[in-house]
Write a protein that holds these residues in place. Structure first.
Motif, PDB file in Angstrom:
ATOM      1  N   ILE A  26       4.620  -9.280 -12.524  1.00 29.09           N
ATOM      2  CA  ILE A  26       4.241  -7.923 -12.117  1.00 29.09           C
ATOM      3  C   ILE A  26       2.798  -7.917 -11.597  1.00 29.09           C
ATOM      4  O   ILE A  26       2.512  -7.392 -10.517  1.00 29.09           O
ATOM      5  N   GLY A  27       1.897  -8.510 -12.348  1.00 32.07           N
ATOM      6  CA  GLY A  27       0.506  -8.584 -11.907  1.00 32.07           C
ATOM      7  C   GLY A  27       0.333  -9.438 -10.665  1.00 32.07           C
ATOM      8  O   GLY A  27      -0.499  -9.150  -9.800  1.00 32.07           O
ATOM      9  N   HIS A  28       1.133 -10.479 -10.551  1.00 32.17           N
ATOM     10  CA  HIS A  28       1.062 -11.377  -9.397  1.00 32.17           C
ATOM     11  C   HIS A  28       1.465 -10.652  -8.116  1.00 32.17           C
ATOM     12  O   HIS A  28       0.785 -10.768  -7.093  1.00 32.17           O
ATOM     13  N   VAL A  29       2.537  -9.892  -8.156  1.00 25.89           N
ATOM     14  CA  VAL A  29       2.967  -9.149  -6.971  1.00 25.89           C
ATOM     15  C   VAL A  29       1.876  -8.174  -6.545  1.00 25.89           C
ATOM     16  O   VAL A  29       1.525  -8.081  -5.364  1.00 25.89           O
ATOM     17  N   LEU A  30       1.328  -7.453  -7.487  1.00 26.34           N
ATOM     18  CA  LEU A  30       0.242  -6.518  -7.179  1.00 26.34           C
ATOM     19  C   LEU A  30      -0.950  -7.247  -6.542  1.00 26.34           C
ATOM     20  O   LEU A  30      -1.463  -6.832  -5.504  1.00 26.34           O
ATOM     21  N   THR A  31      -1.354  -8.336  -7.149  1.00 28.11           N
ATOM     22  CA  THR A  31      -2.545  -9.064  -6.705  1.00 28.11           C
ATOM     23  C   THR A  31      -2.347  -9.725  -5.348  1.00 28.11           C
ATOM     24  O   THR A  31      -3.194  -9.608  -4.455  1.00 28.11           O
ATOM     25  N   VAL A  32      -1.246 -10.418  -5.164  1.00 25.98           N
ATOM     26  CA  VAL A  32      -1.021 -11.131  -3.903  1.00 25.98           C
ATOM     27  C   VAL A  32      -0.794 -10.149  -2.756  1.00 25.98           C
ATOM     28  O   VAL A  32      -1.291 -10.359  -1.646  1.00 25.98           O
ATOM     29  N   THR A  33      -0.101  -9.048  -3.016  1.00 18.02           N
ATOM     30  CA  THR A  33       0.060  -8.029  -1.977  1.00 18.02           C
ATOM     31  C   THR A  33      -1.302  -7.486  -1.573  1.00 18.02           C
ATOM     32  O   THR A  33      -1.580  -7.294  -0.390  1.00 18.02           O
ATOM     33  N   GLU A  34      -2.151  -7.278  -2.545  1.00 15.41           N
ATOM     34  CA  GLU A  34      -3.511  -6.807  -2.266  1.00 15.41           C
ATOM     35  C   GLU A  34      -4.265  -7.827  -1.414  1.00 15.41           C
ATOM     36  O   GLU A  34      -4.932  -7.467  -0.449  1.00 15.41           O
ATOM     37  N   GLN A  35      -4.138  -9.084  -1.755  1.00 16.50           N
ATOM     38  CA  GLN A  35      -4.808 -10.136  -0.983  1.00 16.50           C
ATOM     39  C   GLN A  35      -4.270 -10.194   0.450  1.00 16.50           C
ATOM     40  O   GLN A  35      -5.041 -10.275   1.402  1.00 16.50           O
ATOM     41  N   PHE A  36      -2.950 -10.165   0.596  1.00 20.41           N
ATOM     42  CA  PHE A  36      -2.334 -10.254   1.919  1.00 20.41           C
ATOM     43  C   PHE A  36      -2.684  -9.059   2.802  1.00 20.41           C
ATOM     44  O   PHE A  36      -3.044  -9.215   3.953  1.00 20.41           O
ATOM     45  N   LEU A  37      -2.543  -7.864   2.260  1.00 13.40           N
ATOM     46  CA  LEU A  37      -2.625  -6.667   3.092  1.00 13.40           C
ATOM     47  C   LEU A  37      -3.999  -6.019   3.158  1.00 13.40           C
ATOM     48  O   LEU A  37      -4.275  -5.263   4.088  1.00 13.40           O
ATOM     49  N   PHE A  38      -4.835  -6.293   2.170  1.00 14.64           N
ATOM     50  CA  PHE A  38      -6.130  -5.618   2.168  1.00 14.64           C
ATOM     51  C   PHE A  38      -7.307  -6.580   2.191  1.00 14.64           C
ATOM     52  O   PHE A  38      -8.441  -6.135   2.349  1.00 14.64           O
ATOM     53  N   GLY A  39      -7.063  -7.863   2.049  1.00 16.02           N
ATOM     54  CA  GLY A  39      -8.072  -8.909   2.207  1.00 16.02           C
ATOM     55  C   GLY A  39      -9.475  -8.527   1.801  1.00 16.02           C
ATOM     56  O   GLY A  39      -9.793  -8.415   0.630  1.00 16.02           O
ATOM     57  N   LYS A  40     -10.334  -8.314   2.778  1.00 15.79           N
ATOM     58  CA  LYS A  40     -11.740  -7.987   2.524  1.00 15.79           C
ATOM     59  C   LYS A  40     -11.896  -6.665   1.787  1.00 15.79           C
ATOM     60  O   LYS A  40     -12.928  -6.396   1.195  1.00 15.79           O
ATOM     61  N   GLN A  47      10.744  -0.528   4.498  1.00 13.87           N
ATOM     62  CA  GLN A  47      11.058  -1.761   3.789  1.00 13.87           C
ATOM     63  C   GLN A  47      10.159  -1.929   2.563  1.00 13.87           C
ATOM     64  O   GLN A  47      10.634  -2.317   1.495  1.00 13.87           O
ATOM     65  N   PHE A  48       8.872  -1.632   2.723  1.00 15.90           N
ATOM     66  CA  PHE A  48       7.969  -1.693   1.569  1.00 15.90           C
ATOM     67  C   PHE A  48       8.387  -0.683   0.511  1.00 15.90           C
ATOM     68  O   PHE A  48       8.399  -0.985  -0.683  1.00 15.90           O
ATOM     69  N   GLU A  49       8.712   0.513   0.943  1.00 13.00           N
ATOM     70  CA  GLU A  49       9.109   1.566   0.010  1.00 13.00           C
ATOM     71  C   GLU A  49      10.370   1.163  -0.762  1.00 13.00           C
ATOM     72  O   GLU A  49      10.452   1.347  -1.977  1.00 13.00           O
ATOM     73  N   MET A  50      11.344   0.600  -0.055  1.00 10.66           N
ATOM     74  CA  MET A  50      12.588   0.185  -0.701  1.00 10.66           C
ATOM     75  C   MET A  50      12.345  -0.981  -1.665  1.00 10.66           C
ATOM     76  O   MET A  50      12.770  -0.945  -2.824  1.00 10.66           O
ATOM     77  N   PRO A 105      -4.824  -6.554 -18.088  1.00  6.32           N
ATOM     78  CA  PRO A 105      -4.147  -5.257 -18.024  1.00  6.32           C
ATOM     79  C   PRO A 105      -2.679  -5.373 -18.428  1.00  6.32           C
ATOM     80  O   PRO A 105      -2.002  -6.345 -18.089  1.00  6.32           O
ATOM     81  N   SER A 106      -2.221  -4.375 -19.143  1.00  7.86           N
ATOM     82  CA  SER A 106      -0.831  -4.335 -19.611  1.00  7.86           C
ATOM     83  C   SER A 106       0.101  -3.958 -18.458  1.00  7.86           C
ATOM     84  O   SER A 106      -0.344  -3.479 -17.405  1.00  7.86           O
ATOM     85  N   VAL A 107       1.386  -4.131 -18.687  1.00  5.77           N
ATOM     86  CA  VAL A 107       2.389  -3.703 -17.707  1.00  5.77           C
ATOM     87  C   VAL A 107       2.256  -2.204 -17.465  1.00  5.77           C
ATOM     88  O   VAL A 107       2.382  -1.733 -16.329  1.00  5.77           O
ATOM     89  N   GLU A 108       1.947  -1.447 -18.523  1.00  2.00           N
ATOM     90  CA  GLU A 108       1.774   0.002 -18.390  1.00  2.00           C
ATOM     91  C   GLU A 108       0.584   0.344 -17.504  1.00  2.00           C
ATOM     92  O   GLU A 108       0.573   1.399 -16.862  1.00  2.00           O
ATOM     93  N   GLU A 109      -0.406  -0.522 -17.444  1.00  3.82           N
ATOM     94  CA  GLU A 109      -1.555  -0.309 -16.563  1.00  3.82           C
ATOM     95  C   GLU A 109      -1.274  -0.803 -15.140  1.00  3.82           C
ATOM     96  O   GLU A 109      -1.773  -0.232 -14.173  1.00  3.82           O
ATOM     97  N   LEU A 110      -0.491  -1.855 -15.019  1.00  7.92           N
ATOM     98  CA  LEU A 110      -0.192  -2.430 -13.706  1.00  7.92           C
ATOM     99  C   LEU A 110       0.772  -1.566 -12.896  1.00  7.92           C
ATOM    100  O   LEU A 110       0.652  -1.478 -11.674  1.00  7.92           O
ATOM    101  N   THR A 111       1.709  -0.923 -13.578  1.00  5.17           N
ATOM    102  CA  THR A 111       2.746  -0.158 -12.881  1.00  5.17           C
ATOM    103  C   THR A 111       2.176   0.960 -12.004  1.00  5.17           C
ATOM    104  O   THR A 111       2.538   1.048 -10.830  1.00  5.17           O
ATOM    105  N   PRO A 112       1.270   1.806 -12.497  1.00  2.00           N
ATOM    106  CA  PRO A 112       0.712   2.835 -11.605  1.00  2.00           C
ATOM    107  C   PRO A 112      -0.109   2.233 -10.455  1.00  2.00           C
ATOM    108  O   PRO A 112      -0.184   2.818  -9.374  1.00  2.00           O
ATOM    109  N   GLN A 136      -0.742   1.350  -4.734  1.00  2.00           N
ATOM    110  CA  GLN A 136      -0.834   0.372  -3.650  1.00  2.00           C
ATOM    111  C   GLN A 136       0.157   0.702  -2.543  1.00  2.00           C
ATOM    112  O   GLN A 136      -0.163   0.593  -1.360  1.00  2.00           O
ATOM    113  N   LEU A 137       1.352   1.132  -2.910  1.00  2.00           N
ATOM    114  CA  LEU A 137       2.354   1.496  -1.912  1.00  2.00           C
ATOM    115  C   LEU A 137       1.842   2.638  -1.027  1.00  2.00           C
ATOM    116  O   LEU A 137       2.034   2.622   0.189  1.00  2.00           O
TER     117      LEU A 137
END
Length: 151
Positions: free
Chosen positions: A43-57, A8-11, A83-90, A95-96
């Protein structure tokens, strides 16, 4: 991580990344009327919040990401070298891969304190998927609006 949950994450992340690749770079920092943020912010929000939810500490993004992309932030308040979108995408791609490494047994762990009524890490991971899907819808909506209106 549980293979079904990881698929599901991959999709979801795959759809998110493909959507980003189809957005003209000229549109990512335009905030359409009626919207609180930009495509770049989502784009940055999804990256950041996923990081907060799944990796916390074990949050591995630079500290400023929460200031730029955390809940309640907006591009009009950005300061510094965002960071630009080009930096956030990788970072989304990396993260995946890290999500896949979360051990199966971690999914059944209870959260230190319930969050939005969620009590286990599995429930929080599912919430993360819901959150990303919601922002994927925002990307589609904003892209269509920006492509159809002059700016």
């Amino acid at each position: 991580m549980n293979q079904e949950l990881y698929r599901q994450f991959e999709m979801t992340r795959g759809f998110f990344l493909r959507s980003i690749s189809k957005i003209s770079p000229e549109l990512v920092d335009i905030q359409p009327q009626g919207y609180n943020n930009t495509i770049h912010w989502h784009i940055g929000h999804v990256l950041t919040v996923t990081e907060q939810f799944l990796f916390g500490k074990f949050f591995s993004l630079p500290g400023k990401y929460v200031e730029w992309f955390g809940k309640g932030t907006q591009p009009s308040d950005w300061q510094g070298d965002v960071p630009s979108v080009e930096e956030l995408t990788p970072e989304l791609e990396k993260q995946l891969l890290r999500i896949k490494e979360i051990p199966e047994e971690a999914l059944e762990q209870k959260l230190e304190k319930p969050f939005l009524g969620l009590e286990t890490f599995r429930e929080l991971a599912a919430m993360s998927l819901f959150h990303e899907s919601n922002h994927l819808g925002q990307l589609h909506s904003m892209k269509l609006m920006l492509e159809r209106t002059p700016h």
